[in-house]
Scaffold this active site. Structure first.
Site, PDB file in Angstrom:
ATOM      1  N   LEU A   1      78.547 -60.825 -16.668  1.00 38.47           N
ATOM      2  CA  LEU A   1      79.119 -62.046 -15.456  1.00 38.47           C
ATOM      3  C   LEU A   1      78.904 -62.020 -14.208  1.00 38.47           C
ATOM      4  O   LEU A   1      79.758 -63.409 -13.534  1.00 38.47           O
ATOM      5  CB  LEU A   1      80.781 -61.329 -15.627  1.00 38.47           C
ATOM      6  CG  LEU A   1      81.919 -61.985 -16.939  1.00 38.47           C
ATOM      7  CD1 LEU A   1      83.312 -61.639 -16.131  1.00 38.47           C
ATOM      8  CD2 LEU A   1      81.211 -62.995 -17.354  1.00 38.47           C
TER       9      LEU A   1
ATOM     10  N   THR B   1      71.590 -52.874 -13.950  1.00 37.45           N
ATOM     11  CA  THR B   1      72.910 -52.541 -15.127  1.00 37.45           C
ATOM     12  C   THR B   1      72.750 -51.740 -15.569  1.00 37.45           C
ATOM     13  O   THR B   1      71.384 -51.324 -15.507  1.00 37.45           O
ATOM     14  CB  THR B   1      73.791 -53.770 -15.633  1.00 37.45           C
ATOM     15  OG1 THR B   1      74.894 -52.382 -16.701  1.00 37.45           O
ATOM     16  CG2 THR B   1      73.457 -54.869 -16.572  1.00 37.45           C
TER      17      THR B   1
ATOM     18  N   LYS C   1      69.535 -48.569 -14.051  1.00 33.43           N
ATOM     19  CA  LYS C   1      70.577 -47.937 -12.459  1.00 33.43           C
ATOM     20  C   LYS C   1      69.870 -46.050 -11.424  1.00 33.43           C
ATOM     21  O   LYS C   1      69.880 -46.104 -10.353  1.00 33.43           O
ATOM     22  CB  LYS C   1      71.993 -47.532 -12.316  1.00 33.43           C
ATOM     23  CG  LYS C   1      72.617 -48.098 -12.446  1.00 33.43           C
ATOM     24  CD  LYS C   1      74.260 -48.424 -12.991  1.00 33.43           C
ATOM     25  CE  LYS C   1      74.964 -49.550 -13.167  1.00 33.43           C
ATOM     26  NZ  LYS C   1      76.505 -49.407 -12.737  1.00 33.43           N
TER      27      LYS C   1
ATOM     28  N   ASN D   1      72.342 -49.899  -8.198  1.00 33.27           N
ATOM     29  CA  ASN D   1      73.094 -50.693  -8.458  1.00 33.27           C
ATOM     30  C   ASN D   1      72.719 -51.488  -7.848  1.00 33.27           C
ATOM     31  O   ASN D   1      73.335 -53.468  -8.718  1.00 33.27           O
ATOM     32  CB  ASN D   1      74.920 -50.678  -9.172  1.00 33.27           C
ATOM     33  CG  ASN D   1      75.926 -51.015  -7.893  1.00 33.27           C
ATOM     34  OD1 ASN D   1      74.873 -50.842  -6.913  1.00 33.27           O
ATOM     35  ND2 ASN D   1      76.326 -51.571  -8.456  1.00 33.27           N
TER      36      ASN D   1
ATOM     37  N   ASP E   1      79.345 -49.785  -6.997  1.00 33.11           N
ATOM     38  CA  ASP E   1      80.837 -49.580  -8.191  1.00 33.11           C
ATOM     39  C   ASP E   1      81.048 -48.393  -6.945  1.00 33.11           C
ATOM     40  O   ASP E   1      82.655 -48.601  -7.412  1.00 33.11           O
ATOM     41  CB  ASP E   1      80.126 -48.822  -8.953  1.00 33.11           C
ATOM     42  CG  ASP E   1      78.817 -50.029  -9.936  1.00 33.11           C
ATOM     43  OD1 ASP E   1      79.329 -50.598  -9.568  1.00 33.11           O
ATOM     44  OD2 ASP E   1      78.021 -49.375  -9.949  1.00 33.11           O
TER      45      ASP E   1
ATOM     46  N   ALA F   1      82.217 -39.406 -19.821  1.00 30.10           N
ATOM     47  CA  ALA F   1      81.235 -38.385 -18.453  1.00 30.10           C
ATOM     48  C   ALA F   1      79.901 -38.840 -18.767  1.00 30.10           C
ATOM     49  O   ALA F   1      79.068 -38.432 -18.032  1.00 30.10           O
ATOM     50  CB  ALA F   1      81.151 -36.857 -19.583  1.00 30.10           C
TER      51      ALA F   1
ATOM     52  N   ALA G   1      81.655 -42.448 -15.190  1.00 35.30           N
ATOM     53  CA  ALA G   1      82.250 -41.333 -14.806  1.00 35.30           C
ATOM     54  C   ALA G   1      81.708 -40.684 -13.123  1.00 35.30           C
ATOM     55  O   ALA G   1      82.724 -40.279 -12.857  1.00 35.30           O
ATOM     56  CB  ALA G   1      82.530 -40.313 -15.949  1.00 35.30           C
TER      57      ALA G   1
ATOM     58  N   ARG H   1      83.868 -35.236 -24.053  1.00 33.90           N
ATOM     59  CA  ARG H   1      83.016 -34.266 -26.283  1.00 33.90           C
ATOM     60  C   ARG H   1      82.580 -33.367 -26.901  1.00 33.90           C
ATOM     61  O   ARG H   1      81.786 -33.088 -27.548  1.00 33.90           O
ATOM     62  CB  ARG H   1      82.425 -35.823 -26.897  1.00 33.90           C
ATOM     63  CG  ARG H   1      83.496 -37.165 -26.699  1.00 33.90           C
ATOM     64  CD  ARG H   1      83.308 -38.067 -27.571  1.00 33.90           C
ATOM     65  NE  ARG H   1      83.879 -39.180 -27.200  1.00 33.90           N
ATOM     66  CZ  ARG H   1      85.249 -39.752 -28.295  1.00 33.90           C
ATOM     67  NH1 ARG H   1      85.279 -38.349 -28.629  1.00 33.90           N
ATOM     68  NH2 ARG H   1      85.547 -40.498 -28.873  1.00 33.90           N
TER      69      ARG H   1
ATOM     70  N   ARG I   1      78.026 -32.496 -21.816  1.00 35.40           N
ATOM     71  CA  ARG I   1      78.640 -32.913 -20.697  1.00 35.40           C
ATOM     72  C   ARG I   1      79.848 -32.930 -19.790  1.00 35.40           C
ATOM     73  O   ARG I   1      80.217 -32.782 -18.621  1.00 35.40           O
ATOM     74  CB  ARG I   1      79.755 -34.490 -21.445  1.00 35.40           C
ATOM     75  CG  ARG I   1      78.952 -35.576 -21.933  1.00 35.40           C
ATOM     76  CD  ARG I   1      78.092 -35.909 -21.273  1.00 35.40           C
ATOM     77  NE  ARG I   1      77.341 -37.345 -22.037  1.00 35.40           N
ATOM     78  CZ  ARG I   1      77.082 -38.001 -21.569  1.00 35.40           C
ATOM     79  NH1 ARG I   1      76.565 -37.759 -20.069  1.00 35.40           N
ATOM     80  NH2 ARG I   1      76.149 -38.988 -22.644  1.00 35.40           N
TER      81      ARG I   1
ATOM     82  N   TYR J   1      86.207 -54.640 -19.126  1.00 36.99           N
ATOM     83  CA  TYR J   1      86.351 -56.513 -18.815  1.00 36.99           C
ATOM     84  C   TYR J   1      86.476 -57.484 -20.422  1.00 36.99           C
ATOM     85  O   TYR J   1      86.754 -58.353 -20.334  1.00 36.99           O
ATOM     86  CB  TYR J   1      85.953 -56.296 -17.703  1.00 36.99           C
ATOM     87  CG  TYR J   1      84.749 -56.969 -18.036  1.00 36.99           C
ATOM     88  CD1 TYR J   1      83.851 -58.130 -17.938  1.00 36.99           C
ATOM     89  CD2 TYR J   1      83.631 -56.346 -17.146  1.00 36.99           C
ATOM     90  CE1 TYR J   1      82.824 -58.386 -18.801  1.00 36.99           C
ATOM     91  CE2 TYR J   1      81.697 -56.538 -17.123  1.00 36.99           C
ATOM     92  CZ  TYR J   1      81.858 -57.241 -17.531  1.00 36.99           C
ATOM     93  OH  TYR J   1      80.296 -57.295 -18.042  1.00 36.99           O
TER      94      TYR J   1
END
Length: 279
Positions: free
Chosen positions: A22, A68, A72, A93, A109, A133, A137, A157, A161, A221
């Site tokens: 966007l 993005t 980064k 970014n 960000d 993570a 994060a 998970r 991480r 989003y």
């Protein structure tokens, strides 16, 4: 000095994939509102291998870039300087091209997360939970270092991480405890929950939302609302969306790239909402 409306300047967002972004909608809306008729903002599909070549083609008409995933961290070796904010999480970014051809990297960000929280009345919390993570994060932890006075629990998970999140906590000087994803329902009782996971990853947690949830910041989003965000709102909890983050970080990018401040936050948000509604 702010640019003249007739100055022909370029900016763009890079990433792979990028068709969903966007950013062009938000930045173009800002340019129109600011009267920057000569400015353009595009999107380019660029992966890590193609990034150095893209930089080689940039000319003096370029004001800056938005980045993005997966760029980064890959961009950092190509830059002349990065801000302390970007260095704190090894993630850029935003790239600015100076008049003398130097490239400066920043991360909007992190302040974007803080600004989105403040817009919803959240200046400080005494604890928080992070779901996930990945790279987002780590930015969430950096933002929480500014607003959270106590412990952050990260639900992940894997042991790898978990170790990474604890290392980020040490680096960012914030107390981070880790827990397994099987216990993620516990996170929903925190005064602030930041979900940084991909689409669908938290859907199963929707049934575990407590009767009186406090605040959820879901960085997604599209699609929106997520199952978790919808259930959270149904139970009367406050929800901060990924669009809130996207707009606030884009506002900072526009101000840096154009030297025009303040950027038109409301105009950019409405443009993003219209674009999402049309999808």
């Amino acid at each position: 000095m702010p640019p003249r409306a007739t100055d022909a300047r370029r900016a763009a967002v890079l990433g792979a994939p990028i068709a969903h972004s966007l950013s062009p909608v938000l930045h173009r809306a800002a340019y129109q509102a600011l009267g920057l008729d000569g400015w353009s903002y595009d999107r380019f599909e660029v992966d890590e291998a193609g990034l150095p070549g893209f930089f080689e083609e940039l000319g003096p008409e370029w004001a800056g870039l938005s980045l993005t995933m997966p760029l980064k961290r890959a961009v950092i070796p190509l830059l002349d300087e990065i801000s302390e904010t970007a260095a704190s999480v090894d993630a850029v970014n935003t790239v600015l091209r100076t008049d003398d051809g130097r490239y400066l990297g920043d991360n909007t960000d992190i302040p974007g997360i803080v600004a989105a929280l403040r817009e919803h009345g959240i200046e400080q919390v005494d604890s928080a939970a992070v779901l996930g993570a990945g790279a987002t994060a780590s930015s969430a932890l950096a933002a929480l270092a500014r607003v959270c006075t106590g412990e952050v629990v990260a639900y992940v998970r894997s042991d790898t991480r978990a170790a990474e999140m604890r290392q980020w906590g040490e680096r960012l000087d914030i107390e981070v405890r880790t827990a397994g994803w099987d216990d993620a329902a516990e996170a929903l009782h925190a005064p602030l929950v930041i979900a940084t996971t991909p689409a669908g990853a938290t859907d199963a947690l929707a049934t575990a939302v407590p009767e009186r949830p406090v605040t959820l910041f879901d960085v997604l989003y599209d699609p929106w609302p997520t199952a978790l965000a919808a259930r959270w709102s149904m139970f009367g909890g406050a929800v901060v969306s990924g669009l809130d983050l996207l707009v606030h970080q884009a506002v900072l990018q526009v101000e840096q790239m154009t030297a025009c401040a303040p950027a038109p936050l409301d105009v950019m948000r409405r443009a993003g909402e219209r674009a999402l509604a049309a999808r």
